[in-house]
Design a protein around this motif. Structure first.
Motif, short mmCIF file in Angstrom:
data_model
loop_
_atom_site.label_atom_id
_atom_site.label_comp_id
_atom_site.label_asym_id
_atom_site.label_seq_id
_atom_site.Cartn_x
_atom_site.Cartn_y
_atom_site.Cartn_z
N ILE A 4 0.85 -1.19 0.00
CA ILE A 4 0.00 0.00 0.00
C ILE A 4 0.88 1.24 0.00
CG2 ILE A 4 -1.76 1.31 1.25
CD1 ILE A 4 -2.79 -1.39 0.29
N VAL A 5 0.53 2.19 -0.87
CA VAL A 5 1.23 3.48 -0.91
C VAL A 5 0.18 4.56 -0.66
CG1 VAL A 5 2.61 5.08 -2.27
CG2 VAL A 5 2.94 2.60 -2.53
N GLU A 54 -4.56 6.66 -2.02
CA GLU A 54 -4.11 5.32 -1.63
C GLU A 54 -4.09 4.41 -2.85
OE1 GLU A 54 -6.43 1.77 0.36
OE2 GLU A 54 -6.08 3.37 1.82
N THR A 55 -2.96 3.79 -3.10
CA THR A 55 -2.88 2.79 -4.16
C THR A 55 -2.44 1.47 -3.55
OG1 THR A 55 -0.63 3.49 -4.74
CG2 THR A 55 -2.43 4.40 -6.06
N GLU A 56 -2.95 0.40 -4.14
CA GLU A 56 -2.59 -0.95 -3.69
C GLU A 56 -1.93 -1.68 -4.84
OE1 GLU A 56 -4.64 -4.96 -1.80
OE2 GLU A 56 -5.83 -3.14 -1.98
N TRP A 57 -0.83 -2.33 -4.53
CA TRP A 57 -0.01 -3.03 -5.52
C TRP A 57 0.25 -4.46 -5.06
CZ3 TRP A 57 1.08 -0.20 -9.81
CH2 TRP A 57 0.85 1.18 -9.71
N ASP A 61 7.95 -3.90 -5.90
CA ASP A 61 8.53 -3.83 -7.24
C ASP A 61 7.53 -3.31 -8.27
OD1 ASP A 61 10.98 -4.72 -6.31
OD2 ASP A 61 10.60 -6.82 -6.84
N ALA A 62 6.26 -3.72 -8.15
CA ALA A 62 5.23 -3.23 -9.08
C ALA A 62 5.05 -1.72 -8.93
CB ALA A 62 3.91 -3.96 -8.83
N PHE A 63 5.03 -1.24 -7.69
CA PHE A 63 4.91 0.20 -7.46
C PHE A 63 6.12 0.94 -8.05
CE2 PHE A 63 6.15 3.83 -4.74
CZ PHE A 63 5.15 4.71 -5.13
N ARG A 64 7.31 0.44 -7.81
CA ARG A 64 8.51 1.09 -8.33
C ARG A 64 8.54 1.10 -9.86
NH1 ARG A 64 13.24 -0.98 -4.19
NH2 ARG A 64 12.60 0.36 -2.46
N VAL A 67 6.33 3.98 -10.95
CA VAL A 67 6.99 5.27 -10.76
C VAL A 67 8.05 5.51 -11.83
CG1 VAL A 67 8.47 6.60 -9.18
CG2 VAL A 67 6.48 5.39 -8.29
N GLY A 68 8.67 4.46 -12.32
CA GLY A 68 9.68 4.61 -13.35
C GLY A 68 9.15 4.56 -14.77
N SER A 69 7.84 4.42 -14.92
CA SER A 69 7.25 4.24 -16.25
C SER A 69 7.00 5.56 -16.98
CB SER A 69 5.94 3.47 -16.14
OG SER A 69 4.93 4.30 -15.59
#
Length: 102
Positions: A4-5, A54-57, A61-64, A67-69
């Motif tokens: 969770i972010v 709030e985002t759920e991943w 690694d999926a969140f990162r 962010v890098g996309s």
């Protein structure tokens, strides 16, 4: 397990509708990301409280990867003016230890 972010965003008076509109318009972009599970934009109900995004991943690694996309860069390419936000808030990241759903 999920990751969770939460982004705490203090939006100044008069900018709330624009802030919400921008999320409503671009929410489908994050839906396409591998490992993405859910997003919620929570409107504060008290004075001086921040919005919570709030985002759920599936995992960190999926969140990162999001962010890098290029999609992330495009989604953040036209930011609101600096005066739309107050200081404070920020990004918090969590790993779910336990949870229930109805």
């Amino acid at each position: 397990m999920s990751y969770i972010v939460i982004n705490r965003v203090f939006v100044n008076s008069g900018y709330e509708a624009e802030f919400e509109r921008r999320f409503q318009q671009r929410a489908s972009e994050v839906d396409k990301q591998p490992g993405f599970k859910a997003m919620r934009v929570l409107r504060p109900q008290g004075n001086q409280a921040p919005y919570l995004v709030e985002t759920e991943w599936e995992d960190q690694d999926a969140f990162r990867a999001w962010v890098g996309s290029d999609d992330f860069k495009q989604a953040h390419a036209n930011p609101m003016p600096a005066e739309a936000f107050s200081e404070g808030g920020g990004l918090e990241q969590f790993e779910i230890v336990e949870g229930t759903q109805a």
